[in-house]
Design an enzyme around this catalytic site. Structure first.
Site, PDB file in Angstrom:
ATOM      1  N   LYS A   1      50.737  60.852  40.351  1.00 28.85           N
ATOM      2  CA  LYS A   1      51.880  59.928  39.779  1.00 28.85           C
ATOM      3  C   LYS A   1      51.239  59.094  38.717  1.00 28.85           C
ATOM      4  O   LYS A   1      50.395  58.341  39.028  1.00 28.85           O
ATOM      5  CB  LYS A   1      52.473  59.040  40.997  1.00 28.85           C
ATOM      6  CG  LYS A   1      53.472  58.059  40.235  1.00 28.85           C
ATOM      7  CD  LYS A   1      54.160  57.214  41.626  1.00 28.85           C
ATOM      8  CE  LYS A   1      53.598  56.211  41.975  1.00 28.85           C
ATOM      9  NZ  LYS A   1      53.682  54.905  40.984  1.00 28.85           N
TER      10      LYS A   1
ATOM     11  N   LEU B   1      58.574  56.218  35.631  1.00 29.11           N
ATOM     12  CA  LEU B   1      58.876  55.229  34.624  1.00 29.11           C
ATOM     13  C   LEU B   1      60.188  54.480  34.819  1.00 29.11           C
ATOM     14  O   LEU B   1      60.484  53.213  34.183  1.00 29.11           O
ATOM     15  CB  LEU B   1      58.948  55.789  33.222  1.00 29.11           C
ATOM     16  CG  LEU B   1      57.962  56.400  32.625  1.00 29.11           C
ATOM     17  CD1 LEU B   1      58.124  57.037  31.313  1.00 29.11           C
ATOM     18  CD2 LEU B   1      56.538  55.480  32.570  1.00 29.11           C
ATOM     19  N   LYS B   2      60.744  55.013  35.969  1.00 29.15           N
ATOM     20  CA  LYS B   2      62.417  53.983  36.460  1.00 29.15           C
ATOM     21  C   LYS B   2      63.084  53.631  35.390  1.00 29.15           C
ATOM     22  O   LYS B   2      63.452  52.497  35.241  1.00 29.15           O
ATOM     23  CB  LYS B   2      61.693  52.838  37.240  1.00 29.15           C
ATOM     24  CG  LYS B   2      60.998  53.206  38.505  1.00 29.15           C
ATOM     25  CD  LYS B   2      60.732  52.070  39.388  1.00 29.15           C
ATOM     26  CE  LYS B   2      60.025  52.365  40.837  1.00 29.15           C
ATOM     27  NZ  LYS B   2      58.457  52.789  40.287  1.00 29.15           N
ATOM     28  N   LEU B   3      63.248  54.541  34.467  1.00 27.70           N
ATOM     29  CA  LEU B   3      64.265  54.115  33.300  1.00 27.70           C
ATOM     30  C   LEU B   3      65.582  53.684  33.701  1.00 27.70           C
ATOM     31  O   LEU B   3      66.150  53.940  34.633  1.00 27.70           O
ATOM     32  CB  LEU B   3      64.432  55.508  32.282  1.00 27.70           C
ATOM     33  CG  LEU B   3      63.351  56.266  31.913  1.00 27.70           C
ATOM     34  CD1 LEU B   3      63.747  57.524  31.209  1.00 27.70           C
ATOM     35  CD2 LEU B   3      62.318  55.272  30.858  1.00 27.70           C
ATOM     36  N   HIS B   4      65.987  52.588  33.013  1.00 28.14           N
ATOM     37  CA  HIS B   4      67.394  51.930  33.454  1.00 28.14           C
ATOM     38  C   HIS B   4      67.902  51.076  31.959  1.00 28.14           C
ATOM     39  O   HIS B   4      67.207  50.082  31.577  1.00 28.14           O
ATOM     40  CB  HIS B   4      67.103  50.987  34.236  1.00 28.14           C
ATOM     41  CG  HIS B   4      68.251  50.177  34.946  1.00 28.14           C
ATOM     42  ND1 HIS B   4      68.037  49.444  35.870  1.00 28.14           N
ATOM     43  CD2 HIS B   4      69.479  50.614  34.646  1.00 28.14           C
ATOM     44  CE1 HIS B   4      69.419  49.079  36.199  1.00 28.14           C
ATOM     45  NE2 HIS B   4      70.284  49.807  35.555  1.00 28.14           N
ATOM     46  N   ASP B   5      68.614  51.820  31.307  1.00 30.48           N
ATOM     47  CA  ASP B   5      69.255  51.251  29.982  1.00 30.48           C
ATOM     48  C   ASP B   5      70.666  51.763  29.829  1.00 30.48           C
ATOM     49  O   ASP B   5      71.234  52.637  30.864  1.00 30.48           O
ATOM     50  CB  ASP B   5      68.504  51.338  29.174  1.00 30.48           C
ATOM     51  CG  ASP B   5      68.312  50.171  27.890  1.00 30.48           C
ATOM     52  OD1 ASP B   5      69.421  49.903  27.559  1.00 30.48           O
ATOM     53  OD2 ASP B   5      67.346  49.651  27.590  1.00 30.48           O
ATOM     54  N   ILE B   6      71.161  51.609  28.793  1.00 31.98           N
ATOM     55  CA  ILE B   6      72.449  52.292  28.390  1.00 31.98           C
ATOM     56  C   ILE B   6      72.213  53.858  28.407  1.00 31.98           C
ATOM     57  O   ILE B   6      71.082  54.210  28.069  1.00 31.98           O
ATOM     58  CB  ILE B   6      73.165  51.770  27.365  1.00 31.98           C
ATOM     59  CG1 ILE B   6      72.332  52.017  25.761  1.00 31.98           C
ATOM     60  CG2 ILE B   6      73.305  50.348  27.192  1.00 31.98           C
ATOM     61  CD1 ILE B   6      72.744  51.928  24.710  1.00 31.98           C
TER      62      ILE B   6
ATOM     63  N   ARG C   1      51.986  55.002  54.612  1.00 28.76           N
ATOM     64  CA  ARG C   1      50.848  54.658  54.997  1.00 28.76           C
ATOM     65  C   ARG C   1      50.167  55.431  56.125  1.00 28.76           C
ATOM     66  O   ARG C   1      51.286  55.314  57.113  1.00 28.76           O
ATOM     67  CB  ARG C   1      50.618  52.967  55.425  1.00 28.76           C
ATOM     68  CG  ARG C   1      50.994  52.241  54.015  1.00 28.76           C
ATOM     69  CD  ARG C   1      49.627  52.360  53.105  1.00 28.76           C
ATOM     70  NE  ARG C   1      49.882  51.239  52.113  1.00 28.76           N
ATOM     71  CZ  ARG C   1      50.568  51.668  50.993  1.00 28.76           C
ATOM     72  NH1 ARG C   1      50.907  52.821  50.618  1.00 28.76           N
ATOM     73  NH2 ARG C   1      50.529  50.771  49.867  1.00 28.76           N
TER      74      ARG C   1
ATOM     75  N   GLY D   1      49.100  55.588  47.626  1.00 29.31           N
ATOM     76  CA  GLY D   1      48.458  55.103  46.543  1.00 29.31           C
ATOM     77  C   GLY D   1      46.977  54.799  47.070  1.00 29.31           C
ATOM     78  O   GLY D   1      46.143  55.402  47.280  1.00 29.31           O
TER      79      GLY D   1
END
Length: 225
Positions: free
Chosen positions: A34, A61-66, A175, A204
């Protein structure tokens, strides 16, 4: 993708050399590597290109926009050759669809296989009862063309029941038995997550902070064998 190794190791480092050394030590052991916001913001596209030498990349990247902006960003992400790309399900179906189309176009232009898009429902560091329904967000994202979703350990059983067997479910904050949860509110052990319906487990620090990351990764895989 369900036939693949379920372990996703989060390379949450700022130093690309350090992250790549971890990736090299995990080559052939972890199913996905990742690249998240910390590593990507610190180093840009070369982070994906260098980590990809050692295994398939989960570009978180968790893209979040128009929709137009997300579609264009996803196209650029696709050109980097990730196996999976994340967007926020809260962006709505048009945005998710734009991401699916954009990442496919970028990958094709660069000669890579089409990446999957997985939509983040509710982050595992968030708790409370006033949040949007993860199962509703998941259903809408998959209806818009997403390959699957990211959801917390508490939600995976319900989301799997709503989505059925085909879409991918990624569970973060997993975990191994006996370790504290760090900043994730809702966590499962690897065995619990897989039994609840997860396909991929994001781990992680229990791996990357271990003295022998590959051995730690193998131990997690042994829990779900």
């Amino acid at each position: 993708m369900r036939e693949r190794n379920p372990l996703v190791v989060a390379l949450d480092r700022s130093d690309l050399g350090e992250a790549e050394a971890l990736a090299a030590s995990l080559a052939g052991v972890a199913g996905l590597l990742k690249v998240g916001l910390q590593l990507f913001v610190a180093n840009g596209p070369p982070a994906v290109e260098r980590i990809r030498r050692h295994g398939p990349v989960f570009l978180d990247l968790k893209l979040h926009d128009i929709p137009n902006t997300v579609g264009n960003a996803a196209r650029e992400a696709g050109r980097l050759g990730p196996a999976l790309l994340t967007v926020h399900a809260l962006g709505g179906e048009p945005m998710v669809q734009a991401a699916v189309e954009g990442v496919a176009r970028g990958a094709q232009e660069a000669g890579f296989d089409r990446p999957g898009v997985v939509a983040v429902t509710v982050l595992s560091s968030v708790g409370g009862e006033s949040l949007a329904s993860p199962s509703s967000l998941a259903f809408e994202a998959v209806s818009a063309g997403a390959s699957g979703v990211v959801c917390s350990g508490d939600d995976v059983s319900e989301v799997r029941a709503v989505l059925g067997p085909e879409p991918i479910i990624v569970v973060p904050g997993v975990r191994p038995e006996g370790l504290r949860s760090n900043d994730h509110v809702r966590v499962l052990t690897p065995k619990e997550a897989i039994s609840s319906g997860a396909d991929y487990l994001v781990v992680g620090r229990p791996v990357t902070d271990a003295s022998d990351p590959a051995s730690a990764a193998r131990g997690i895989l042994a829990e779900v064998a």
